[in-house]
Scaffold this motif. Structure first.
Motif, PDB file in Angstrom:
ATOM      1  N   TYR A  81      35.927  47.121  34.778  1.00  8.46           N
ATOM      2  CA  TYR A  81      36.548  45.831  34.454  1.00  8.46           C
ATOM      3  C   TYR A  81      37.680  45.424  35.398  1.00  8.46           C
ATOM      4  N   VAL A  82      38.236  46.327  36.171  1.00  7.34           N
ATOM      5  CA  VAL A  82      39.511  46.076  36.853  1.00  7.34           C
ATOM      6  C   VAL A  82      39.385  45.100  38.014  1.00  7.34           C
ATOM      7  N   ALA A  83      38.238  45.067  38.688  1.00 10.96           N
ATOM      8  CA  ALA A  83      38.098  44.242  39.893  1.00 10.96           C
ATOM      9  C   ALA A  83      38.412  42.770  39.628  1.00 10.96           C
ATOM     10  N   ALA A  84      38.225  42.315  38.389  1.00  8.76           N
ATOM     11  CA  ALA A  84      38.466  40.903  38.079  1.00  8.76           C
ATOM     12  C   ALA A  84      39.941  40.584  37.883  1.00  8.76           C
ATOM     13  N   TRP A  85      40.785  41.608  37.773  1.00 12.30           N
ATOM     14  CA  TRP A  85      42.172  41.389  37.425  1.00 12.30           C
ATOM     15  C   TRP A  85      43.095  41.422  38.637  1.00 12.30           C
ATOM     16  N   TRP A  86      44.075  42.328  38.657  1.00 15.95           N
ATOM     17  CA  TRP A  86      45.175  42.278  39.610  1.00 15.95           C
ATOM     18  C   TRP A  86      45.005  43.347  40.697  1.00 15.95           C
ATOM     19  N   PRO A  87      45.832  43.323  41.720  1.00 23.94           N
ATOM     20  CA  PRO A  87      45.774  44.388  42.727  1.00 23.94           C
ATOM     21  C   PRO A  87      46.071  45.754  42.106  1.00 23.94           C
ATOM     22  N   ALA A  88      45.640  46.811  42.770  1.00 25.20           N
ATOM     23  CA  ALA A  88      45.817  48.177  42.271  1.00 25.20           C
ATOM     24  C   ALA A  88      47.278  48.433  41.907  1.00 25.20           C
ATOM     25  N   GLY A  89      47.471  49.085  40.759  1.00 21.67           N
ATOM     26  CA  GLY A  89      48.816  49.415  40.312  1.00 21.67           C
ATOM     27  C   GLY A  89      49.485  48.330  39.508  1.00 21.67           C
ATOM     28  N   HIS A  90      48.868  47.158  39.411  1.00 23.56           N
ATOM     29  CA  HIS A  90      49.408  46.079  38.588  1.00 23.56           C
ATOM     30  C   HIS A  90      48.768  46.203  37.209  1.00 23.56           C
ATOM     31  N   MET A  91      49.547  46.635  36.258  1.00 19.51           N
ATOM     32  CA  MET A  91      49.025  47.200  35.013  1.00 19.51           C
ATOM     33  C   MET A  91      48.348  46.169  34.097  1.00 19.51           C
ATOM     34  N   LEU A  92      47.356  46.662  33.373  1.00 16.37           N
ATOM     35  CA  LEU A  92      46.750  45.909  32.290  1.00 16.37           C
ATOM     36  C   LEU A  92      47.419  46.314  30.981  1.00 16.37           C
ATOM     37  N   GLY A  93      47.178  45.517  29.918  1.00 16.41           N
ATOM     38  CA  GLY A  93      47.823  45.782  28.647  1.00 16.41           C
ATOM     39  C   GLY A  93      46.855  45.754  27.487  1.00 16.41           C
ATOM     40  N   TYR A  94      47.414  45.788  26.277  1.00 17.21           N
ATOM     41  CA  TYR A  94      46.630  45.834  25.052  1.00 17.21           C
ATOM     42  C   TYR A  94      45.635  44.679  24.970  1.00 17.21           C
ATOM     43  N   GLU A  95      46.068  43.481  25.345  1.00 17.08           N
ATOM     44  CA  GLU A  95      45.245  42.293  25.133  1.00 17.08           C
ATOM     45  C   GLU A  95      44.023  42.237  26.041  1.00 17.08           C
ATOM     46  N   HIS A  96      44.027  42.976  27.156  1.00 18.41           N
ATOM     47  CA  HIS A  96      42.922  42.863  28.108  1.00 18.41           C
ATOM     48  C   HIS A  96      41.605  43.375  27.531  1.00 18.41           C
ATOM     49  N   GLY A  97      41.671  44.353  26.630  1.00 18.93           N
ATOM     50  CA  GLY A  97      40.447  44.863  26.027  1.00 18.93           C
ATOM     51  C   GLY A  97      39.675  43.788  25.280  1.00 18.93           C
ATOM     52  N   PHE A  98      40.367  42.803  24.727  1.00 21.04           N
ATOM     53  CA  PHE A  98      39.700  41.739  23.984  1.00 21.04           C
ATOM     54  C   PHE A  98      38.974  40.780  24.926  1.00 21.04           C
ATOM     55  N   SER A  99      39.492  40.597  26.132  1.00 14.05           N
ATOM     56  CA  SER A  99      38.765  39.823  27.140  1.00 14.05           C
ATOM     57  C   SER A  99      37.522  40.579  27.593  1.00 14.05           C
ATOM     58  N   HIS A 100      37.649  41.885  27.746  1.00  8.21           N
ATOM     59  CA  HIS A 100      36.496  42.700  28.140  1.00  8.21           C
ATOM     60  C   HIS A 100      35.430  42.676  27.048  1.00  8.21           C
ATOM     61  N   GLN A 101      35.868  42.645  25.798  1.00  9.35           N
ATOM     62  CA  GLN A 101      34.952  42.575  24.666  1.00  9.35           C
ATOM     63  C   GLN A 101      34.139  41.280  24.716  1.00  9.35           C
ATOM     64  N   VAL A 102      34.815  40.170  24.962  1.00  8.36           N
ATOM     65  CA  VAL A 102      34.126  38.885  25.074  1.00  8.36           C
ATOM     66  C   VAL A 102      33.151  38.907  26.250  1.00  8.36           C
ATOM     67  N   LYS A 103      33.577  39.441  27.378  1.00 13.23           N
ATOM     68  CA  LYS A 103      32.705  39.530  28.549  1.00 13.23           C
ATOM     69  C   LYS A 103      31.401  40.237  28.197  1.00 13.23           C
ATOM     70  N   ASP A 104      31.501  41.407  27.594  1.00 12.33           N
ATOM     71  CA  ASP A 104      30.305  42.192  27.298  1.00 12.33           C
ATOM     72  C   ASP A 104      29.429  41.511  26.254  1.00 12.33           C
ATOM     73  N   LEU A 105      30.052  40.864  25.266  1.00 14.93           N
ATOM     74  CA  LEU A 105      29.280  40.175  24.241  1.00 14.93           C
ATOM     75  C   LEU A 105      28.528  38.985  24.832  1.00 14.93           C
ATOM     76  N   VAL A 106      29.206  38.159  25.599  1.00 15.26           N
ATOM     77  CA  VAL A 106      28.570  36.981  26.192  1.00 15.26           C
ATOM     78  C   VAL A 106      27.433  37.397  27.121  1.00 15.26           C
ATOM     79  N   GLU A 107      27.662  38.408  27.953  1.00  9.04           N
ATOM     80  CA  GLU A 107      26.613  38.873  28.851  1.00  9.04           C
ATOM     81  C   GLU A 107      25.423  39.412  28.070  1.00  9.04           C
ATOM     82  N   GLY A 108      25.680  40.140  26.981  1.00 13.12           N
ATOM     83  CA  GLY A 108      24.597  40.650  26.159  1.00 13.12           C
ATOM     84  C   GLY A 108      23.780  39.533  25.537  1.00 13.12           C
ATOM     85  N   ILE A 109      24.460  38.504  25.037  1.00  9.02           N
ATOM     86  CA  ILE A 109      23.769  37.371  24.422  1.00  9.02           C
ATOM     87  C   ILE A 109      22.868  36.670  25.429  1.00  9.02           C
ATOM     88  N   VAL A 110      23.413  36.349  26.592  1.00  9.92           N
ATOM     89  CA  VAL A 110      22.665  35.583  27.586  1.00  9.92           C
ATOM     90  C   VAL A 110      21.547  36.411  28.215  1.00  9.92           C
TER      91      VAL A 110
END
Length: 395
Positions: free
Chosen positions: A322-351
């Motif tokens: 999932y990281v390539a879509a976000w920030w440069p290396a070492g620029h941290m992700l947080g709690y909320e990012h998992g929910f975006s990843h969840q939507v990504k996987d769900l939408v891709e699965g549906i389509v």
């Protein structure tokens, strides 16, 4: 398909988190369809309207049944207390809506079985269903799963998993719905222990076969709740009984024979949101802690003796999940990012026509473990088998 119109039922703490995912995912990932935040549903018209405007939903409503019946809704996101999951999810699937349902899947195994059966029937018509075990989608956790699958730790001997919080240490914390069995199903075991169980089964690729444990309620009576949001609230007049557990500790044996130890506690003083897992094998070990969620710790037992030791891998490189879509290396992700990843996987699965994980069958598997722990505790911690994972009857 260019868009997916989403309705979300519920607007509490998880409503805010899921809204962040729906609002953000298509702006970060190149999705095959764009989610449209069509309608937010809740019982209090004024409150749900305010939440809809705050979080970016186009409209609000108070009757989920009318929303499920609408032809312009494609996806239903369920973030209500567990006592309503089965009714809403089954109705939505039968109406041809794709469903995302927060964990645990249901309040009972019977409800979870009915939901899994409904999901299987719907899948035959191209309708997808997914459970919101969002911590699977922390990049470091998915990376940990991938390393184990590649053989980085060798044969797994032992798993240690815990989820510890302290928000109930104060006996004056009001009696929220999470403390009432009729709404929540169970307490620390189902609310946060379910995450530890799912994480253990996910990263190892193995299911628990039997368990031995104990659950306990430390504070058995609390002030009635006047108002509340998330894990906080204000007290009203009077007291009520706590009808769920505050703490659950159990041992489990996986189908491979490996042993696991599990703890779920809301009385772990000083621990705010400490989900941790460590997997030990004959070639190495891997460890993850949600309070350091951008890292995984790896011990390589095959390295020369003078170079062995746990090393910290920062899971923020573009090569990590999932990281390539976000920030440069070492620029941290947080709690909320998992929910975006969840939507990504769900939408891709549906389509793409694939079942995104975790499926309702995965949620049922966790529900069966929860039930076995409670059964063991009621039987003086005797070993209790987890129900065999037989195919769900779709008819």
């Amino acid at each position: 398909m260019t868009s997916l119109r989403v309705a979300m039922i519920g607007y509490g703490f998880m409503g805010a988190a899921h809204s962040q995912g729906w609002r953000t995912a298509h702006r970060v990932f190149d999705l095959p369809a764009e989610p449209e935040m069509a309608v937010l549903v809740g019982r209090n018209a004024a409150a749900v309207d305010q939440a809809a405007r705050k979080w970016g939903w186009a409209e609000s409503a108070t009757d989920w049944r009318k929303v499920v019946a609408r032809d312009d809704i494609d996806v239903l996101d369920i973030v209500t207390p567990g006592d309503s999951h089965a009714e809403i999810a089954i109705a939505a699937l039968e109406a041809g809506k794709h469903v995302l349902c927060e964990k645990p899947l249901a309040n009972t195994v019977e409800e979870a079985e009915a939901m899994a059966a409904a999901a299987e029937r719907a899948a035959a018509r191209g309708i997808r269903a997914m459970v919101g075990f969002t911590y699977r989608r922390v990049p470091a956790v998915t990376f940990m799963r991938n390393l184990i699958a590649e053989g980085a730790v060798g044969t797994i001997n032992q798993v240690r998993a815990s989820y510890r919080q302290d928000w109930l240490v104060d006996p004056d914390m009001p009696l929220a719905w999470r403390l009432q069995k009729e709404h929540a199903g169970s307490g620390a075991l189902g609310d946060i222990g379910a995450h530890a169980i799912d994480l253990a089964q996910f990263v190892t690729g193995q299911n628990l076969a039997k368990v031995s444990g104990v659950v306990d309620t430390i504070v058995k009576e609390r002030p009635l709740q006047g108002s509340g949001s998330g894990l906080s609230g204000t007290a009203a007049t009077g007291y009520g009984q706590v009808t769920v557990d505050d703490i659950a500790i159990f041992t489990g044996r996986f189908e491979s024979g490996a042993l696991g130890s599990f703890e779920a506690s809301r009385f772990a003083t000083g621990r705010k949101n400490a989900l941790a897992i460590e997997v030990s094998g004959d070639k190495g070990a891997l460890a993850f802690d949600l309070e350091d969620l951008n890292s995984v710790h790896f011990y390589d037992r095959t390295a020369p003796a003078d170079r062995q030791g746990f090393r910290k891998i920062l899971a923020t490189e573009p090569q990590h999940p999932y990281v390539a879509a976000w920030w440069p290396a070492g620029h941290m992700l947080g709690y909320e990012h998992g929910f975006s990843h969840q939507v990504k996987d769900l939408v891709e699965g549906i389509v793409q026509g694939n079942d995104p994980h975790p499926t309702f069958a995965d949620g049922l598997r966790v529900q069966r473990v929860l039930e076995a722990v409670e059964r063991s505790s009621a039987n003086d911690s005797a070993w209790a088998p987890v129900a065999v994972d037989v195919p769900v009857q779709a008819g």
